[in-house]
Write a protein that holds these residues in place. Structure first.
Motif, PDB file in Angstrom:
ATOM      1  N   MET A   1       0.854  -1.195   0.000  1.00 23.36           N
ATOM      2  CA  MET A   1       0.000   0.000   0.000  1.00 23.36           C
ATOM      3  C   MET A   1       0.892   1.248   0.000  1.00 23.36           C
ATOM      4  O   MET A   1       1.748   1.394   0.868  1.00 23.36           O
ATOM      5  N   SER A   2       0.723   2.119  -0.952  1.00 23.25           N
ATOM      6  CA  SER A   2       1.561   3.306  -1.031  1.00 23.25           C
ATOM      7  C   SER A   2       1.284   4.223   0.144  1.00 23.25           C
ATOM      8  O   SER A   2       0.213   4.191   0.745  1.00 23.25           O
ATOM      9  N   GLU A   3       2.264   5.086   0.465  1.00 21.41           N
ATOM     10  CA  GLU A   3       2.118   5.956   1.631  1.00 21.41           C
ATOM     11  C   GLU A   3       0.903   6.861   1.491  1.00 21.41           C
ATOM     12  O   GLU A   3       0.201   7.131   2.458  1.00 21.41           O
ATOM     13  N   ALA A   4       0.631   7.339   0.259  1.00 20.03           N
ATOM     14  CA  ALA A   4      -0.492   8.259   0.054  1.00 20.03           C
ATOM     15  C   ALA A   4      -1.827   7.586   0.362  1.00 20.03           C
ATOM     16  O   ALA A   4      -2.791   8.244   0.700  1.00 20.03           O
ATOM     17  N   LEU A   5      -1.880   6.238   0.261  1.00 11.76           N
ATOM     18  CA  LEU A   5      -3.131   5.530   0.470  1.00 11.76           C
ATOM     19  C   LEU A   5      -3.085   4.644   1.703  1.00 11.76           C
ATOM     20  O   LEU A   5      -3.912   3.759   1.853  1.00 11.76           O
ATOM     21  N   ASN A   6      -2.111   4.879   2.579  1.00 18.86           N
ATOM     22  CA  ASN A   6      -2.025   4.088   3.799  1.00 18.86           C
ATOM     23  C   ASN A   6      -3.249   4.362   4.660  1.00 18.86           C
ATOM     24  O   ASN A   6      -3.435   5.477   5.164  1.00 18.86           O
ATOM     25  N   ILE A   7      -4.092   3.352   4.850  1.00 14.95           N
ATOM     26  CA  ILE A   7      -5.377   3.555   5.516  1.00 14.95           C
ATOM     27  C   ILE A   7      -5.198   4.006   6.963  1.00 14.95           C
ATOM     28  O   ILE A   7      -5.915   4.890   7.450  1.00 14.95           O
ATOM     29  N   ASP A   8      -4.217   3.446   7.665  1.00 15.16           N
ATOM     30  CA  ASP A   8      -4.020   3.836   9.057  1.00 15.16           C
ATOM     31  C   ASP A   8      -3.594   5.294   9.165  1.00 15.16           C
ATOM     32  O   ASP A   8      -4.108   6.046  10.012  1.00 15.16           O
ATOM     33  N   GLU A   9      -2.646   5.704   8.325  1.00 17.98           N
ATOM     34  CA  GLU A   9      -2.189   7.087   8.377  1.00 17.98           C
ATOM     35  C   GLU A   9      -3.303   8.052   7.993  1.00 17.98           C
ATOM     36  O   GLU A   9      -3.461   9.124   8.581  1.00 17.98           O
ATOM     37  N   PHE A  10      -4.099   7.664   6.986  1.00 18.10           N
ATOM     38  CA  PHE A  10      -5.227   8.488   6.579  1.00 18.10           C
ATOM     39  C   PHE A  10      -6.224   8.656   7.724  1.00 18.10           C
ATOM     40  O   PHE A  10      -6.694   9.766   8.010  1.00 18.10           O
ATOM     41  N   LEU A  11      -6.544   7.575   8.420  1.00 18.01           N
ATOM     42  CA  LEU A  11      -7.516   7.634   9.512  1.00 18.01           C
ATOM     43  C   LEU A  11      -6.977   8.449  10.686  1.00 18.01           C
ATOM     44  O   LEU A  11      -7.728   9.212  11.313  1.00 18.01           O
ATOM     45  N   LYS A  12      -5.696   8.310  10.975  1.00 17.80           N
ATOM     46  CA  LYS A  12      -5.116   9.099  12.061  1.00 17.80           C
ATOM     47  C   LYS A  12      -5.220  10.595  11.772  1.00 17.80           C
ATOM     48  O   LYS A  12      -5.546  11.401  12.650  1.00 17.80           O
ATOM     49  N   THR A  47      -8.668   3.554  -6.436  1.00 19.11           N
ATOM     50  CA  THR A  47      -8.940   2.501  -7.415  1.00 19.11           C
ATOM     51  C   THR A  47      -9.517   1.268  -6.697  1.00 19.11           C
ATOM     52  O   THR A  47      -9.471   1.160  -5.473  1.00 19.11           O
ATOM     53  N   LYS A  48     -10.043   0.323  -7.492  1.00 18.84           N
ATOM     54  CA  LYS A  48     -10.547  -0.926  -6.917  1.00 18.84           C
ATOM     55  C   LYS A  48      -9.457  -1.667  -6.156  1.00 18.84           C
ATOM     56  O   LYS A  48      -9.688  -2.203  -5.067  1.00 18.84           O
ATOM     57  N   SER A  49      -8.272  -1.701  -6.737  1.00 18.69           N
ATOM     58  CA  SER A  49      -7.183  -2.415  -6.073  1.00 18.69           C
ATOM     59  C   SER A  49      -6.789  -1.744  -4.762  1.00 18.69           C
ATOM     60  O   SER A  49      -6.413  -2.409  -3.794  1.00 18.69           O
ATOM     61  N   ASP A  50      -6.888  -0.398  -4.717  1.00 19.92           N
ATOM     62  CA  ASP A  50      -6.617   0.310  -3.460  1.00 19.92           C
ATOM     63  C   ASP A  50      -7.563  -0.170  -2.363  1.00 19.92           C
ATOM     64  O   ASP A  50      -7.152  -0.477  -1.245  1.00 19.92           O
ATOM     65  N   ILE A  51      -8.871  -0.220  -2.696  1.00 21.56           N
ATOM     66  CA  ILE A  51      -9.863  -0.619  -1.692  1.00 21.56           C
ATOM     67  C   ILE A  51      -9.683  -2.081  -1.312  1.00 21.56           C
ATOM     68  O   ILE A  51      -9.814  -2.448  -0.141  1.00 21.56           O
ATOM     69  N   SER A  52      -9.383  -2.912  -2.289  1.00 26.05           N
ATOM     70  CA  SER A  52      -9.147  -4.324  -1.984  1.00 26.05           C
ATOM     71  C   SER A  52      -7.999  -4.478  -0.991  1.00 26.05           C
ATOM     72  O   SER A  52      -8.063  -5.284  -0.060  1.00 26.05           O
ATOM     73  N   GLU A  53      -6.948  -3.675  -1.180  1.00 26.56           N
ATOM     74  CA  GLU A  53      -5.806  -3.750  -0.276  1.00 26.56           C
ATOM     75  C   GLU A  53      -6.167  -3.211   1.102  1.00 26.56           C
ATOM     76  O   GLU A  53      -5.789  -3.775   2.131  1.00 26.56           O
ATOM     77  N   MET A  54      -6.949  -2.111   1.124  1.00 25.74           N
ATOM     78  CA  MET A  54      -7.357  -1.520   2.403  1.00 25.74           C
ATOM     79  C   MET A  54      -8.235  -2.482   3.201  1.00 25.74           C
ATOM     80  O   MET A  54      -8.037  -2.672   4.410  1.00 25.74           O
ATOM     81  N   ILE A  55      -9.222  -3.092   2.529  1.00 22.33           N
ATOM     82  CA  ILE A  55     -10.171  -3.933   3.252  1.00 22.33           C
ATOM     83  C   ILE A  55      -9.481  -5.176   3.806  1.00 22.33           C
ATOM     84  O   ILE A  55      -9.804  -5.640   4.903  1.00 22.33           O
ATOM     85  N   LEU A  56      -8.525  -5.711   3.081  1.00 22.50           N
ATOM     86  CA  LEU A  56      -7.784  -6.865   3.603  1.00 22.50           C
ATOM     87  C   LEU A  56      -6.961  -6.481   4.833  1.00 22.50           C
ATOM     88  O   LEU A  56      -6.727  -7.301   5.724  1.00 22.50           O
ATOM     89  N   HIS A  57      -6.552  -5.218   4.888  1.00 20.72           N
ATOM     90  CA  HIS A  57      -5.766  -4.733   6.023  1.00 20.72           C
ATOM     91  C   HIS A  57      -6.626  -4.539   7.268  1.00 20.72           C
ATOM     92  O   HIS A  57      -6.184  -4.827   8.393  1.00 20.72           O
ATOM     93  N   ILE A  58      -7.876  -4.068   7.092  1.00 20.13           N
ATOM     94  CA  ILE A  58      -8.678  -3.687   8.265  1.00 20.13           C
ATOM     95  C   ILE A  58      -9.730  -4.724   8.658  1.00 20.13           C
ATOM     96  O   ILE A  58     -10.213  -4.706   9.790  1.00 20.13           O
TER      97      ILE A  58
END
Length: 358
Positions: A1-12, A47-58
């Motif tokens: 997951m690229s830094e710009a789309l890091n779900i944890d950093e975004f949520l923080k 993108t779809k792949s971004d969300i797929s990666e995020m959902i697998l993480h959370i």
């Protein structure tokens, strides 16, 4: 997951900005809701792949197998030291989407929420049904969490909550608090209430009453000497009574109205209204306390008389939504236009704001 789309950093960062919700959909940058307003975040398009990666993480491991088959999934995600998040994973035009609601660790008090002080007295009720109602996002769950925590801090009780999903986490203080989630712990709200009655409860919290079966279970629990707290989607105290009764078949409504009159202790109908500067929101409430006279009027289905009693019994802690809105205007917290836009009885409120009567 690229830094710009890091779900944890975004949520923080969203939590630090005071966001209440985060929206992540395909083809757009993320959006956040701050003070009720949606704001687009200066980030790359998702993108779809971004969300797929995020959902697998959370997503919890135990629901991973559902991600490809279920259309909607609710669960809780937590970033330690930051916040808990209620997550809804869904599909829009065939593409995945994620909506998160921030759930702070701190359970606010009635005073911190700027709610009427009478709500604190609900924690002293020994039995009966208390309903908190209002539109989505109006703070119903937070209000009930505040009451539950007040009981937890002051009373020696056994509290059982049934939620979908579990939002605020309660540490056992003077009370024992058992929290059960739809899915992992219990099949449904109605089943949760049924089995809670076999677990020696004093207080039962029902996250949401959605159907007749759950309402009937809630009434039975209240009738058998338990304090039941629940949410419902209606817009006022009288509408709440009518909604409960109308859940039952027409042939059973006279008995249903009697049951409601006997068990209902209080209704809080709340909504959030914007400040003058549109940078914060304040709760406006309608509160009905079921006195012997209101109990009689519920049984007789005399809505106008109930509304008159709510209007004229400030000493009992009762207030109509219009009285609450007018008070916020008089305190300079909201504008007259905002109050009018939030009222379903604008002619009455207009008279109040002109000083005809209060």
């Amino acid at each position: 997951m690229s830094e710009a789309l890091n779900i944890d950093e975004f949520l923080k960062k969203a939590v630090a900005l005071g966001a209440s919700d985060e929206h992540i959909i395909v083809g757009q940058p993320p959006f956040v809701r701050i003070n009720g307003f949606m704001k687009k975040v200066a980030m790359p398009v998702i993108t779809k792949s971004d969300i797929s990666e995020m959902i697998l993480h959370i997503a919890p491991e135990n629901i991973a197998h559902e991600l490809d088959t279920e259309k909607d999934i609710d669960f809780i995600y937590e970033i330690k030291g930051c916040s808990r998040f209620r997550v809804n994973y869904s599909r829009r035009l065939g593409s995945p989407a994620i909506v998160l609601r921030n759930i702070p660790y701190h359970i606010p008090t009635v005073q911190e929420l700027r709610l009427p002080e009478v709500i604190n007295t609900f924690s002293k009720f020994q039995s009966g049904l208390v309903i908190v109602t209002g539109p989505t996002g109006s703070g119903k769950s937070t209000t009930l969490a505040s009451v539950i925590n007040q009981i937890n801090l002051q009373e020696y009780k056994n509290i059982i909550t049934i939620e979908d999903p579990i939002e605020y986490i309660f540490d056992c203080k003077k009370s024992m608090v058992s929290q059960r989630q739809i899915g992992p712990d219990v099949v449904s709200f109605a089943n949760g209430v049924k089995y809670a009655l076999r677990q020696d409860p004093d207080v039962i919290l029902i996250g949401e009453i959605r159907d007749l079966e759950t309402m009937d279970a809630a009434l039975k629990a209240a009738e058998t000497g338990h304090l039941v707290l629940a949410t419902l989607h209606t817009n006022g105290a009288i509408q709440t009574v009518n909604r409960i009764v109308n859940l039952f078949d027409e042939s059973n409504r006279i008995l249903a109205r009697k049951r409601v009159a006997e068990t209902l202790r209080a209704v809080v109908a709340q909504k959030l209204v914007y400040s003058q500067e549109k940078n914060k929101r304040f709760p406006a409430c309608e509160i009905m306390i079921v006195t012997p006279t209101i109990k009689d009027y519920i049984m007789k289905s005399e809505s106008d008389e109930i509304y008159r009693l709510i209007s004229n019994n400030a000493s009992e802690g009762m207030i109509t939504l219009n009285q609450s809105l007018a008070a916020l205007v008089n305190e300079g917290l909201i504008s007259g236009d905002e109050a009018m836009n939030s009222s379903s009885e604008q002619n009455e409120l207009s008279k109040m704001l002109r000083g005809v009567y209060v």
